[in-house]
Design a protein around this motif. Structure first.
Motif, PDB file in Angstrom:
ATOM      1  N   SER A  65       0.823  -1.221   0.000  1.00  0.00           N
ATOM      2  CA  SER A  65       0.000   0.000   0.000  1.00  0.00           C
ATOM      3  C   SER A  65       0.849   1.261   0.000  1.00  0.00           C
ATOM      4  O   SER A  65       0.362   2.342  -0.350  1.00  0.00           O
ATOM      5  CB  SER A  65      -0.923  -0.009   1.212  1.00  0.00           C
ATOM      6  OG  SER A  65      -0.158  -0.022   2.417  1.00  0.00           O
ATOM      7  N   GLY A  66       2.109   1.176   0.417  1.00  0.00           N
ATOM      8  CA  GLY A  66       2.970   2.347   0.477  1.00  0.00           C
ATOM      9  C   GLY A  66       3.087   2.942   1.856  1.00  0.00           C
ATOM     10  O   GLY A  66       3.937   3.805   2.094  1.00  0.00           O
ATOM     11  N   HIS A  67       2.237   2.533   2.812  1.00  0.00           N
ATOM     12  CA  HIS A  67       2.349   3.014   4.180  1.00  0.00           C
ATOM     13  C   HIS A  67       3.532   2.340   4.858  1.00  0.00           C
ATOM     14  O   HIS A  67       4.012   1.282   4.429  1.00  0.00           O
ATOM     15  CB  HIS A  67       1.060   2.729   4.960  1.00  0.00           C
ATOM     16  CG  HIS A  67      -0.185   3.174   4.249  1.00  0.00           C
ATOM     17  ND1 HIS A  67      -0.306   4.426   3.682  1.00  0.00           N
ATOM     18  CD2 HIS A  67      -1.366   2.526   3.998  1.00  0.00           C
ATOM     19  CE1 HIS A  67      -1.507   4.544   3.125  1.00  0.00           C
ATOM     20  NE2 HIS A  67      -2.161   3.396   3.290  1.00  0.00           N
ATOM     21  N   VAL A  68       3.998   2.944   5.931  1.00  0.00           N
ATOM     22  CA  VAL A  68       5.121   2.402   6.694  1.00  0.00           C
ATOM     23  C   VAL A  68       4.641   2.169   8.126  1.00  0.00           C
ATOM     24  O   VAL A  68       4.145   3.101   8.787  1.00  0.00           O
ATOM     25  CB  VAL A  68       6.329   3.361   6.690  1.00  0.00           C
ATOM     26  CG1 VAL A  68       7.470   2.789   7.523  1.00  0.00           C
ATOM     27  CG2 VAL A  68       6.793   3.633   5.264  1.00  0.00           C
ATOM     28  N   TYR A  69       4.789   0.920   8.589  1.00  0.00           N
ATOM     29  CA  TYR A  69       4.441   0.567   9.959  1.00  0.00           C
ATOM     30  C   TYR A  69       5.735   0.259  10.700  1.00  0.00           C
ATOM     31  O   TYR A  69       6.606  -0.448  10.191  1.00  0.00           O
ATOM     32  CB  TYR A  69       3.510  -0.646   9.988  1.00  0.00           C
ATOM     33  CG  TYR A  69       2.182  -0.397   9.312  1.00  0.00           C
ATOM     34  CD1 TYR A  69       1.130   0.180  10.009  1.00  0.00           C
ATOM     35  CD2 TYR A  69       1.997  -0.722   7.979  1.00  0.00           C
ATOM     36  CE1 TYR A  69      -0.093   0.413   9.388  1.00  0.00           C
ATOM     37  CE2 TYR A  69       0.791  -0.490   7.344  1.00  0.00           C
ATOM     38  CZ  TYR A  69      -0.265   0.081   8.054  1.00  0.00           C
ATOM     39  OH  TYR A  69      -1.453   0.328   7.438  1.00  0.00           O
ATOM     40  N   MET A  70       5.853   0.781  11.909  1.00  0.00           N
ATOM     41  CA  MET A  70       7.106   0.659  12.635  1.00  0.00           C
ATOM     42  C   MET A  70       6.830   0.678  14.131  1.00  0.00           C
ATOM     43  O   MET A  70       5.707   0.967  14.578  1.00  0.00           O
ATOM     44  CB  MET A  70       8.054   1.796  12.255  1.00  0.00           C
ATOM     45  CG  MET A  70       7.444   3.182  12.447  1.00  0.00           C
ATOM     46  SD  MET A  70       8.506   4.514  11.921  1.00  0.00           S
ATOM     47  CE  MET A  70       9.790   4.411  13.137  1.00  0.00           C
ATOM     48  N   ASP A  71       7.895   0.356  14.880  1.00  0.00           N
ATOM     49  CA  ASP A  71       7.833   0.414  16.346  1.00  0.00           C
ATOM     50  C   ASP A  71       8.882   1.395  16.833  1.00  0.00           C
ATOM     51  O   ASP A  71      10.013   1.428  16.317  1.00  0.00           O
ATOM     52  CB  ASP A  71       8.117  -0.963  16.955  1.00  0.00           C
ATOM     53  CG  ASP A  71       6.988  -1.954  16.680  1.00  0.00           C
ATOM     54  OD1 ASP A  71       5.860  -1.493  16.442  1.00  0.00           O
ATOM     55  OD2 ASP A  71       7.272  -3.171  16.684  1.00  0.00           O
ATOM     56  N   VAL A 101       2.744   4.591  12.676  1.00  0.00           N
ATOM     57  CA  VAL A 101       2.381   4.438  11.270  1.00  0.00           C
ATOM     58  C   VAL A 101       2.683   5.745  10.550  1.00  0.00           C
ATOM     59  O   VAL A 101       2.472   6.833  11.105  1.00  0.00           O
ATOM     60  CB  VAL A 101       0.888   4.033  11.129  1.00  0.00           C
ATOM     61  CG1 VAL A 101      -0.028   5.077  11.755  1.00  0.00           C
ATOM     62  CG2 VAL A 101       0.534   3.843   9.660  1.00  0.00           C
ATOM     63  N   ILE A 102       3.223   5.623   9.343  1.00  0.00           N
ATOM     64  CA  ILE A 102       3.470   6.789   8.475  1.00  0.00           C
ATOM     65  C   ILE A 102       2.678   6.552   7.205  1.00  0.00           C
ATOM     66  O   ILE A 102       2.906   5.563   6.486  1.00  0.00           O
ATOM     67  CB  ILE A 102       4.979   6.927   8.151  1.00  0.00           C
ATOM     68  CG1 ILE A 102       5.820   6.936   9.422  1.00  0.00           C
ATOM     69  CG2 ILE A 102       5.231   8.178   7.341  1.00  0.00           C
ATOM     70  CD1 ILE A 102       7.323   6.953   9.158  1.00  0.00           C
ATOM     71  N   TRP A 103       1.730   7.436   6.916  1.00  0.00           N
ATOM     72  CA  TRP A 103       0.909   7.240   5.737  1.00  0.00           C
ATOM     73  C   TRP A 103       1.728   7.461   4.459  1.00  0.00           C
ATOM     74  O   TRP A 103       2.790   8.061   4.483  1.00  0.00           O
ATOM     75  CB  TRP A 103      -0.297   8.185   5.770  1.00  0.00           C
ATOM     76  CG  TRP A 103      -1.174   8.034   6.976  1.00  0.00           C
ATOM     77  CD1 TRP A 103      -1.565   9.004   7.833  1.00  0.00           C
ATOM     78  CD2 TRP A 103      -1.758   6.818   7.447  1.00  0.00           C
ATOM     79  NE1 TRP A 103      -2.350   8.507   8.831  1.00  0.00           N
ATOM     80  CE2 TRP A 103      -2.502   7.142   8.618  1.00  0.00           C
ATOM     81  CE3 TRP A 103      -1.744   5.492   7.030  1.00  0.00           C
ATOM     82  CZ2 TRP A 103      -3.199   6.206   9.340  1.00  0.00           C
ATOM     83  CZ3 TRP A 103      -2.449   4.548   7.752  1.00  0.00           C
ATOM     84  CH2 TRP A 103      -3.163   4.898   8.889  1.00  0.00           C
ATOM     85  N   LYS A 104       1.227   6.924   3.378  1.00  0.00           N
ATOM     86  CA  LYS A 104       1.949   6.871   2.107  1.00  0.00           C
ATOM     87  C   LYS A 104       2.429   8.243   1.645  1.00  0.00           C
ATOM     88  O   LYS A 104       3.569   8.419   1.234  1.00  0.00           O
ATOM     89  CB  LYS A 104       1.052   6.232   1.042  1.00  0.00           C
ATOM     90  CG  LYS A 104       1.665   6.165  -0.341  1.00  0.00           C
ATOM     91  CD  LYS A 104       0.691   5.521  -1.310  1.00  0.00           C
ATOM     92  CE  LYS A 104       1.283   5.473  -2.718  1.00  0.00           C
ATOM     93  NZ  LYS A 104       0.332   4.863  -3.689  1.00  0.00           N
ATOM     94  N   GLY A 105       1.564   9.248   1.716  1.00  0.00           N
ATOM     95  CA  GLY A 105       1.949  10.588   1.249  1.00  0.00           C
ATOM     96  C   GLY A 105       3.065  11.183   2.072  1.00  0.00           C
ATOM     97  O   GLY A 105       3.963  11.850   1.545  1.00  0.00           O
ATOM     98  N   ILE A 106       3.040  10.969   3.398  1.00  0.00           N
ATOM     99  CA  ILE A 106       4.089  11.487   4.271  1.00  0.00           C
ATOM    100  C   ILE A 106       5.391  10.728   4.039  1.00  0.00           C
ATOM    101  O   ILE A 106       6.483  11.302   3.984  1.00  0.00           O
ATOM    102  CB  ILE A 106       3.646  11.389   5.745  1.00  0.00           C
ATOM    103  CG1 ILE A 106       2.351  12.187   5.971  1.00  0.00           C
ATOM    104  CG2 ILE A 106       4.749  11.890   6.659  1.00  0.00           C
ATOM    105  CD1 ILE A 106       2.482  13.662   5.741  1.00  0.00           C
ATOM    106  N   ILE A 166       1.017   6.008  17.343  1.00  0.00           N
ATOM    107  CA  ILE A 166       1.308   7.381  16.955  1.00  0.00           C
ATOM    108  C   ILE A 166       1.298   7.455  15.435  1.00  0.00           C
ATOM    109  O   ILE A 166       1.911   6.637  14.747  1.00  0.00           O
ATOM    110  CB  ILE A 166       2.667   7.855  17.514  1.00  0.00           C
ATOM    111  CG1 ILE A 166       2.941   9.296  17.076  1.00  0.00           C
ATOM    112  CG2 ILE A 166       3.806   6.927  17.118  1.00  0.00           C
ATOM    113  CD1 ILE A 166       4.180   9.913  17.724  1.00  0.00           C
ATOM    114  N   VAL A 167       0.534   8.422  14.916  1.00  0.00           N
ATOM    115  CA  VAL A 167       0.507   8.694  13.474  1.00  0.00           C
ATOM    116  C   VAL A 167       1.593   9.743  13.216  1.00  0.00           C
ATOM    117  O   VAL A 167       1.446  10.907  13.601  1.00  0.00           O
ATOM    118  CB  VAL A 167      -0.879   9.183  13.032  1.00  0.00           C
ATOM    119  CG1 VAL A 167      -0.861   9.500  11.535  1.00  0.00           C
ATOM    120  CG2 VAL A 167      -1.940   8.140  13.351  1.00  0.00           C
ATOM    121  N   ILE A 168       2.685   9.307  12.591  1.00  0.00           N
ATOM    122  CA  ILE A 168       3.879  10.135  12.463  1.00  0.00           C
ATOM    123  C   ILE A 168       3.719  11.066  11.260  1.00  0.00           C
ATOM    124  O   ILE A 168       3.384  10.633  10.150  1.00  0.00           O
ATOM    125  CB  ILE A 168       5.123   9.256  12.306  1.00  0.00           C
ATOM    126  CG1 ILE A 168       5.297   8.362  13.541  1.00  0.00           C
ATOM    127  CG2 ILE A 168       6.366  10.106  12.072  1.00  0.00           C
ATOM    128  CD1 ILE A 168       6.426   7.358  13.409  1.00  0.00           C
TER     129      ILE A 168
END
Length: 498
Positions: free
Chosen positions: A51-57, A68-73, A104-106
């Motif tokens: 999807s292009g999103h980035v999930y991280m800890d 989570v970092i959404w695709k556009g960011i 947290i939505v980064i």
């Protein structure tokens, strides 16, 4: 709370929530209290789905926070998060009711200081070096005088002006400029596309393909130059079929593209100096070479002319060389008419003599005689007679062959019968056959013993039977070697058999 536990009836009066309602209430509470926060921690697990999103800890030594970092960011981030980085993330806290967890939505993420960037840079450098992208044998030589030079840089900075000015001073060339952002989140993808785009041009096309590429940028901090440390830029420079010069930053600045480029220039101006030679120096060198060539040719011609003149003085004059051949030619020319007349007369006399002997009647008689001989010979050459003669000779040859074969077979059989008889006679006369009839041969000290006295004197006795030899020792001395002067198959003396 203890009162509610003690009084069950009072607990039944508490408001009742559905799961969605309580999740929504928790979500509103957390988002209201932590609408915008900055969190520092170490990047743990990083996941990048399609999807292009980035999930991280984000974690420290006591807790873990999901992010989570959404695709556009994520596409606009100057530095992509990697596992093990220490970062400062800016965003808002929220919940994910589907899994009963908060996250947290980064909206922005940066390395926590220069030390983190340098650690990530060293790790990336070690990984790319392990793939062989920095190997010296991959680097190609720069063209001596490129026709077209491609420059990847910002079109509005002082870098492009310095490069064009230096090229114009040294050796004017055609320059193609691919404008890119030289810092920020757009830097790495645009520089990558520029390098790949120059390489995709067709040689000899409407837009000429460069013979040399220059990737240039002025100085700056490590964050400003970070785009040239991205893996996509490094791999594009390594895969470039066009020789590439990197001129990023000042002399003390080093980026990863410097290791994969074919040549590193300390400054953009130095990159232009590496790209082309000085035209005036080339013209001066050419004039010097032309003068040396002219001097060498002139001196060579003069030396060979002098040598030719020296040799010509040792040669005789032309008149002296042709005097004798000229006199010989005059003498032969005087003798030629008389020789021609004499030769014609001799050949005429020979022709007359030959013509006198060639009378028509004589020729006819000769032809008739030859014809008769030819008819007689043809009559004797009867094909049927020749075939019959050949058949007769073939039958004679077959008869002789059979007779020769029969005689050879009989003679061979006779020789074989004689050999068999001689072999039987040899077996009969030999002492081996006698041994088989119960006799034995006695030898003392290697010689055949025929008497009792000789046997008593011998130090060792040897008795040969039909199936072997029996040794009988009679003394302390060594056993002498057996000597026999009789030929093989000769029977022993009659007295030695018993």
């Amino acid at each position: 709370m203890s009162d509610l536990i003690d009084d069950p009836m009072q607990g039944e009066n508490a408001p009742e929530f559905s799961v969605s309602e309580i999740s929504g209430a928790v979500k509103r509470t957390i988002e209201g209290e932590f609408s915008h926060v900055r969190v520092r921690g170490e990047v743990g697990r990083v996941s990048r789905p399609r999807s292009g999103h980035v999930y991280m800890d984000l974690k420290d030594d006591r807790a873990v926070l999901a992010g989570v970092i959404w695709k556009g960011i994520a596409a606009r981030l100057p530095v992509q998060p990697e596992e093990g980085m220490e970062v400062v993330a800016t965003g808002r806290l929220t919940t994910f009711p589907g899994q009963s967890r908060y996250q947290i939505v980064i909206e922005d993420i940066k390395p926590a200081g220069v030390g983190a960037l340098m650690a990530m840079l060293e790790a990336r450098k070690k990984a790319l070096a392990g793939e062989g992208l920095f190997a010296p044998e991959r680097k190609r030589p720069l063209p001596f005088l490129p026709e077209v030079i491609g420059v990847v840089t910002s079109p509005s900075g002082a870098v492009i002006r310095d490069i064009l000015h230096r090229l114009r001073d040294r050796f004017p060339r055609k320059v193609l400029i691919w404008p890119v952002a030289v810092q920020g989140e757009r830097c790495a993808p645009e520089v990558t596309r520029a390098i790949e785009g120059f390489n995709a041009l067709t040689p000899g096309g409407a837009l000429p393909r460069p013979d040399l590429l220059i990737v240039a940028r002025g100085g700056g901090s490590i964050e400003d130059l970070w785009g040239f440390n991205e893996e996509s830029v490094v791999r594009a420079a390594a895969a470039s079929d066009i020789p590439l010069i990197s001129a990023v930053g000042h002399e003390t600045d080093t980026t990863l593209i410097d290791y994969t480029s074919d040549k590193r220039a300390p400054t953009p101006t130095a990159a232009a100096e590496l790209a082309v030679p000085v035209r005036l120096d080339l013209l001066a060198w050419l004039d010097n070479q032309d003068a040396r060539l002219t001097h060498a040719l002139t001196q060579g011609v003069a030396t060979r002319g002098q040598r030719l003149r020296d040799l010509s003085r040792a040669l005789p004059r032309v008149e002296t060389l042709v005097e004798v051949p000229r006199q010989r030619l005059d003498a032969w020319s005087d003798r030629l008419p008389a020789a021609l007349i004499r030769g014609v007369q001799l050949r005429r006399v020979k022709l007359s003599e030959a013509a006198g002997a060639l009378r028509p009647g004589l020729l006819r008689r000769g032809v008739e005689g030859d014809r008769r001989r030819l008819h007689n010979t043809a009559a004797r050459l009867n094909l049927h007679t020749l075939k019959r003669d050949i058949e007769g000779k073939r039958r004679d040859l077959d008869g002789l062959t059979r007779r020769f074969t029969d005689a050879a077979t009989r003679q061979q059989q006779g020789w074989r019968d004689r050999l068999d008889g001689l072999e039987r006679l040899r077996e009969t006369l030999g002492y081996k056959a006698t041994l088989k009839r119960g006799y034995a041969v006695v030898r003392g000290d290697g010689d055949v013993v025929t008497t009792k006295a000789e046997a008593a004197k011998a130090r060792a006795l040897e008795i040969e039977f039909a199936d072997g030899v029996l040794d009988i020792g009679q003394g302390a001395g060594p056993k002498p070697a057996r000597k026999s002067t009789k030929p093989k198959g000769t029977p022993p003396d009659q007295g030695s058999l018993f």
